[in-house]
Structures are given as structure tokens and as C-alpha cells.
Design a protein around this motif. Sequence first.
Motif, PDB file in Angstrom:
ATOM      1  N   ASP A  54       0.860  -1.179   0.000  1.00 43.02           N
ATOM      2  CA  ASP A  54       0.000   0.000   0.000  1.00 43.02           C
ATOM      3  C   ASP A  54       0.894   1.226   0.000  1.00 43.02           C
ATOM      4  N   SER A  55       0.637   2.130  -0.913  1.00 42.91           N
ATOM      5  CA  SER A  55       1.403   3.372  -1.007  1.00 42.91           C
ATOM      6  C   SER A  55       0.427   4.532  -0.865  1.00 42.91           C
ATOM      7  N   VAL A  56       0.763   5.480  -0.009  1.00 43.56           N
ATOM      8  CA  VAL A  56      -0.116   6.614   0.265  1.00 43.56           C
ATOM      9  C   VAL A  56       0.633   7.899  -0.011  1.00 43.56           C
ATOM     10  N   ARG A  57      -0.056   8.839  -0.645  1.00 37.67           N
ATOM     11  CA  ARG A  57       0.511  10.182  -0.796  1.00 37.67           C
ATOM     12  C   ARG A  57       0.010  10.977   0.409  1.00 37.67           C
ATOM     13  N   PRO A  58       0.891  11.306   1.358  1.00 32.28           N
ATOM     14  CA  PRO A  58       0.458  11.976   2.584  1.00 32.28           C
ATOM     15  C   PRO A  58      -0.251  13.305   2.326  1.00 32.28           C
ATOM     16  N   VAL A  59      -1.135  13.660   3.242  1.00 35.86           N
ATOM     17  CA  VAL A  59      -1.901  14.895   3.140  1.00 35.86           C
ATOM     18  C   VAL A  59      -1.060  16.100   3.543  1.00 35.86           C
ATOM     19  N   ASP A  60      -0.016  15.885   4.320  1.00 36.26           N
ATOM     20  CA  ASP A  60       0.844  16.967   4.785  1.00 36.26           C
ATOM     21  C   ASP A  60       1.354  17.790   3.603  1.00 36.26           C
ATOM     22  N   THR A  61       1.145  19.093   3.640  1.00 32.55           N
ATOM     23  CA  THR A  61       1.548  19.956   2.529  1.00 32.55           C
ATOM     24  C   THR A  61       2.785  20.791   2.848  1.00 32.55           C
TER      25      THR A  61
END
Length: 75
Positions: A54-61
Motif C-alpha cells: 500500500d502506497s499513500v501520498r500523505p496529506v501533509d503539505t
Amino acid sequence: MLEPLTPAPRPGAVVVTDNVGAMRGDYADHTAWIRLPDKGFVSLRASFRTGTEDSVRPVDTRGPIARPPVGPRSA
């Protein structure tokens, strides 16, 4: 295969790659690419027999992925 879609996936996007353990050679380019820090994904491979990643693009900007420091915290 995912490379043409980047930067389209928004923060919070999830990419599920099945059989990364059983078909290691077939997914070598994909897993090498998505695990590069500058691609913006964080990946975790479940240790099932055939392997699912599972790969997630973090929400942290705030920019590049901020990783917490390793070691004891100071009080």
C-alpha cells in the motif's frame, strides 16, 4: 504504469499493488519508482505470502515527507 499519472494523485491518494512478493520481477520498476522519496508516496508492504504493498501520498503539505527524528525525546 503509475508514472504518467503523477502528479495527478491528490494528497491522501492510495495505490494498492498486489502480488509484489510473488511477482517481484514484474513489479521491480514500479516498486523502485514509487518508493523514491521525491515521488511523494509512503509505502508499506504487508507480509502476506504473495505480498501486497500500500502506497499513500500523505496529506501533509509542508513539502517533502517529514520523518520524525529517531531516538529518545527530550522532556
